[in-house]
Design an enzyme around this catalytic site. Structure first.
Site, PDB file in Angstrom:
ATOM      1  N   LYS A  92       9.975   7.288   2.893  1.00  0.00           N
ATOM      2  CA  LYS A  92       9.870   9.128   2.976  1.00  0.00           C
ATOM      3  C   LYS A  92      10.684   9.231   4.590  1.00  0.00           C
ATOM      4  O   LYS A  92      10.466   9.680   5.657  1.00  0.00           O
ATOM      5  CB  LYS A  92       8.553   9.439   2.762  1.00  0.00           C
ATOM      6  CG  LYS A  92       8.470  10.696   2.034  1.00  0.00           C
ATOM      7  CD  LYS A  92       7.459  11.429   1.864  1.00  0.00           C
ATOM      8  CE  LYS A  92       7.126  12.989   0.906  1.00  0.00           C
ATOM      9  NZ  LYS A  92       5.956  13.398   0.788  1.00  0.00           N
ATOM     10  N   SER A 111       5.698  15.828  -3.344  1.00  0.00           N
ATOM     11  CA  SER A 111       7.100  15.436  -2.375  1.00  0.00           C
ATOM     12  C   SER A 111       7.810  14.304  -2.064  1.00  0.00           C
ATOM     13  O   SER A 111       8.631  14.176  -1.243  1.00  0.00           O
ATOM     14  CB  SER A 111       6.067  16.393  -0.918  1.00  0.00           C
ATOM     15  OG  SER A 111       5.047  15.351  -0.633  1.00  0.00           O
ATOM     16  N   SER A 143       0.488  13.814  -3.322  1.00  0.00           N
ATOM     17  CA  SER A 143       2.702  14.265  -2.906  1.00  0.00           C
ATOM     18  C   SER A 143       2.799  12.594  -4.000  1.00  0.00           C
ATOM     19  O   SER A 143       3.665  12.253  -3.108  1.00  0.00           O
ATOM     20  CB  SER A 143       2.870  14.385  -2.201  1.00  0.00           C
ATOM     21  OG  SER A 143       2.778  15.685  -2.355  1.00  0.00           O
TER      22      SER A 143
END
Length: 491
Positions: free
Chosen positions: A97, A176, A200
């Site tokens: 990420k 997210s 998330s």
């Protein structure tokens, strides 16, 4: 309905092993192939890079590809050829990420304000490299962890635009860690690393139909991760199979822990499982939960209906606490990044001057953070104590009162259409585990049409092995996960 531009099946392309089913293969199976000389890390890495170059045109989940990925894979093959493989992650491609510092690759948290790469790897990236993992690239995310605006749209960032749900492309990927979940579902890497403050990891994993594990807070180092709150943030693994999530978790945590070995035994027979149904929000989700309850009972578990208390008070105290923590923790992080804004106020000014950043939604949470009190403020301290204490009690008291091993709940409902009106306030069960810092894992449980729905298993502090064992047992008992169809829309 099928898409005229549907992505190819997740099999290796020419130049790799044509019989390799990337969607179905687990890390242990890939390691067995590599040990037998039937597969190389270079072939595996090239197969994933080919899918990134083709399939990701529809999904838009990968921001940056690592130009050194094939070199890392070749080095892994050399180690294995000399009998010096570093463990089960050696040669396995992983996506990371884009709020996790990765030296040599961009780390933007989705924001155009972080244009200069970080100087060092995050500690978890160092662990991945030391384990021989192939860092394939970075994934798109909801900008600033979905904490720029209360009206933000998940999966959108100023750097990467909109990530799509690979099952139905006009549906939202949630959370997210949207790019990490979508990429794993689309077989663009074997595993990915996400982060969670509240939902998330588990929400995007559920809506992409994959496994997502939010571990006990503190198990994985937060060094080098763009923060919302050091009191709640944690990285965690995302994978198509529970065993892969467990293997990746062992590397991310370090210290010689081996989560995968605990998955073989079946914990369901004789177990007591609390079911927090969260019923009435969505009929299809209620149906999937009932089917999951049937699976538990058929495999010998006793199911106890429960309700987790205090949810309104947790949220009422937790959000303002996060706003205060975001200002403090983000400004500490920004001081480590060359060329970045140094304060939330400077970040607001950057966004106001940028032609892209405010094109979809505003920055009301940044305005709130700019005027937030310090982390020594008595009101803030009371909010944090109250939220954390009530979240822990909401799980601990229910586990104790009913003598439960774990609590199961629907992770969230099916994905909604992406429309830039803000994410809907729908069904979700992530808050108690997120605010308490307790472990939570989601596993595919069923579908609403082509849209996946997951269930979560949560338990008390440090019960990471327990929730992973229940997730693995459920996965074996109800193997419902399907590869995405890349439908453009629903009728």
């Amino acid at each position: 309905m099928s898409s005229p531009s549907a992505a190819p099946p997740a099999t290796a392309e020419a130049g790799a092993r044509s019989d390799l089913d990337l969607d179905a293969a687990t890390i242990p199976e890939l390691v067995d192939r590599m040990e037998a000389g039937a597969l190389t890390s270079v072939e595996l890495t090239r197969a994933y890079l080919e899918r990134v170059a083709t399939v990701d045109r529809q999904v838009r989940s990968v921001l940056f590809v690592n130009p050194e990925a094939l070199d890392q894979a070749a080095e892994s093959d050399r180690r294995r050829g000399h009998g010096r493989a570093l463990g089960p992650m050696d040669g396995i491609p992983v996506l990371i990420k884009d709020n996790i510092d990765t030296c040599g690759l961009g780390t933007t948290a989705g924001s155009r304000a972080l244009s200069v790469p970080p100087l060092d790897d995050a500690e978890l990236v160092e662990r991945l490299r030391a384990a021989g993992a192939v860092v394939l690239g970075k994934t798109n995310m909801s900008e600033w962890g979905n904490f720029r605006s209360a009206w933000s749209t998940s999966g959108w960032s100023g750097v990467g635009g909109q990530t799509n749900n690979p099952h139905v492309l006009d549906r939202n990927p949630c959370g997210s860690s949207s790019g990490s979940a979508a990429a794993v579902a689309a077989s663009l890497a074997q595993v990915a690393v996400g982060t969670e403050t509240n939902g998330s990891i588990v929400c995007p994993a559920s809506q992409a139909g994959v496994v997502g594990f939010k571990p006990t807070h503190g198990r994985i180092s937060g060094d080098g991760i763009v923060p919302i709150s050091a009191r709640q943030d944690t990285a965690g693994p995302m994978a198509r199979h529970v065993v892969d999530a467990a293997i990746l978790m062992s590397v991310l945590e370090g210290g010689g822990v081996d989560y995968a070995t605990a998955l073989a035994s079946d914990p369901l027979r004789g177990a007591r499982v609390g079911v927090w149904r969260r019923a009435g929000h969505d009929a299809e989700t209620d149906r999937v939960v009932e089917e999951a309850v049937d699976v538990l009972r058929c495999h010998g578990a006793t199911v106890v209906e429960v309700d987790l208390p205090y949810q309104g008070r947790i949220e009422a105290n937790g959000l303002p606490a996060l706003v205060t923590e975001f200002k403090h923790d983000l400004e500490v992080y920004l001081a480590t990044r060359p060329g970045a804004p140094r304060t939330v106020r400077e970040l607001i000014e950057f966004n106001e001057a940028d032609p892209v950043e405010l094109s979809r939604f505003g920055q009301d949470l940044l305005f709130e953070a700019a005027k937030a009190p310090s982390i020594t403020d008595p009101t803030y301290l009371d909010q944090r104590r109250t939220a954390t204490d009530l979240a822990r009690r909401s799980i601990d008291d229910v586990l104790e009162a009913h003598r439960l091993d774990v609590i199961m709940a629907p992770t969230n409902g099916p994905a909604w259409r992406t429309d830039y009106a803000g994410d809907p306030a729908g069904l979700g069960s992530s808050t108690p585990a997120a605010v308490s810092g307790y472990p939570n894992v989601t596993v595919p449980a069923g579908f609403a049409g082509p849209l996946p729905i997951g269930v979560s298993f949560m338990a008390g502090h440090g019960a990471d092995v327990t929730v992973l064992r229940f997730a693995a047992a459920f996965e074996r008992a109800a193997p419902v996960r399907q590869a995405p169809a890349y439908l453009p829309t629903l009728p």
